[in-house]
Design an enzyme around this catalytic site. Structure first.
Site, PDB file in Angstrom:
ATOM      1  CG  HIS A 151      -1.950  -1.056   1.223  1.00  0.00           C
ATOM      2  ND1 HIS A 151      -2.786  -1.311   0.160  1.00  0.00           N
ATOM      3  CD2 HIS A 151      -2.260  -1.982   2.171  1.00  0.00           C
ATOM      4  CE1 HIS A 151      -3.561  -2.341   0.452  1.00  0.00           C
ATOM      5  NE2 HIS A 151      -3.268  -2.773   1.664  1.00  0.00           N
ATOM      6  CG  ASP A 177      -3.099  -8.345   0.939  1.00  0.00           C
ATOM      7  OD1 ASP A 177      -2.377  -8.685   1.897  1.00  0.00           O
ATOM      8  OD2 ASP A 177      -4.102  -7.605   1.061  1.00  0.00           O
ATOM      9  CG  HIS A 230      -6.726  -5.097   1.970  1.00  0.00           C
ATOM     10  ND1 HIS A 230      -6.239  -6.026   2.855  1.00  0.00           N
ATOM     11  CD2 HIS A 230      -7.856  -4.580   2.517  1.00  0.00           C
ATOM     12  CE1 HIS A 230      -7.045  -6.075   3.920  1.00  0.00           C
ATOM     13  NE2 HIS A 230      -8.039  -5.212   3.739  1.00  0.00           N
ATOM     14  CG  ASP A 243      -5.347  -9.853   3.609  1.00  0.00           C
ATOM     15  OD1 ASP A 243      -5.103 -10.406   2.520  1.00  0.00           O
ATOM     16  OD2 ASP A 243      -5.038  -8.670   3.856  1.00  0.00           O
TER      17      ASP A 243
HETATM   18 ZN   LIG Z   1      -4.401  -7.063   2.932  1.00  0.00          ZN
END
Ligand SMILES: [Zn+2]
Length: 307
Positions: free
Chosen positions: A123, A160, A162, A245
């Site tokens: 990120h 991931d 996200h 996740d």
């Molecule tokens: Zn994540």
């Protein structure tokens, strides 16, 4: 040296985010425990230098970070990215470990490397920390392979849950890269980016959003598409942002992946790597916030990489 090695460092446990943060040291203790149990070869991570970090980050951002780190205090870089006195070393080991993994694979000392560090990286953008991440480890690794090893085509795959918005930002205008990310659809999960319409400045980004509640079959359809695109790109090196996740036990998201899905996907990536780039894969730990989910997902990923 073995064809599969891991890179990690215990000083990554010194990144102290406080007792209530999701991204805490137990996560890395869990993964380091798995590496021990599986008796996988371990190399200590090295710190990234300023020159390494400048490959993908704005000088003003790095200077601002150094000012925060110099105070040797707990501080918030944004609403969910916390730093402590041990964070400078931990985050530089994360970025440095990713670059070191590229060096090992491209020198022929290893075929596949898993980098177990924290904080995660996908990120962090060129200009800011975000979402628990300080440096863009996998984006930096891709640029290191292109700029310093002279490769022509490097892919970063991100599974991931996200969206890897930071990696996408770092590689957006890099025509020698291909970034492919699967994630829960932007409307229902932070950070809200990662729509199919985001394709990079050179058609070098492929986003694979997945609906909340979807599981193995939707994941496989999306990644079969993604891996076909990857194979057509003919990568010389594959870098993976490995977050765990999307596992059904992790309540941070609504995808329903299982350990078997992580094994399937890792194995499918290995297939493309074998056909395109002599099996060269560098994988870096990203998210995973439930103990069962992280252990099961990381075990499956490590088993598929190590065999
Ligand atoms: Zn994540």
């Amino acid at each position: 040296m073995s064809s599969f090695v891991t890179i990690t460092h215990e000083d990554c446990l010194g990144h102290d985010t406080g007792p209530h943060h999701r991204e805490r040291p137990w996560r890395l203790e869990t993964v380091r425990g798995l590496i021990d149990e599986m008796e996988l070869p371990v190399i200590e991570a090295r710190e990234a230098s300023d020159e390494d970090l400048l490959l993908g980050h704005d000088p003003a951002y790095l200077e601002a970070l150094e000012e925060v780190f110099a105070r040797q205090e707990h501080a918030d870089l944004d609403s969910d990215t916390h730093v402590s006195p041990g964070s400078r070393r931990a985050s530089r080991l994360g970025a440095g470990g990713a670059l070191q993994a590229v060096d090992l694979v491209l020198s022929g000392e290893a075929k596949r490397v898993f980098v177990a560090t924290r904080p995660p990286g996908h990120h962090a953008t060129r200009t800011r920390a975000m979402g628990f991440c300080i440096y863009g480890n996998t984006g930096l690794a891709a640029l290191h392979a292109l700029e310093r090893h002279g490769l022509s085509r490097v892919a970063v795959l991100d599974f991931d849950v996200h969206h890897g918005n930071g990696t996408q930002d770092i590689l957006w205008d890099e025509p020698r890269s291909l970034f492919i990310s699967s994630h829960q659809e932007p409307k229902s999960l932070w950070p809200g980016t990662g729509a199919r319409s985001e394709t990079g400045a050179h058609d070098n980004v492929l986003n694979l959003p997945l609906a909340s509640g979807s599981g193995a079959s939707e994941m496989k359809v999306a990644w079969e598409d993604g891996l076909a695109r990857l194979e057509a790109f003919k990568p010389e090196l594959i870098i993976v942002s490995a977050g765990f996740d999307a596992h059904r036990e992790d309540d941070i998201s609504g995808l329903l992946w299982t350990a078997g899905d992580y094994w399937w996907l890792t194995n499918a990536i290995r297939g493309v790597a074998r056909r395109c780039c002599e099996g060269r894969i560098v994988s870096c730990l990203e998210g995973g916030y439930n103990p069962t989910a992280l252990a099961e997902g990381a075990t499956a990923h490590l088993e598929a990489l190590a065999r």
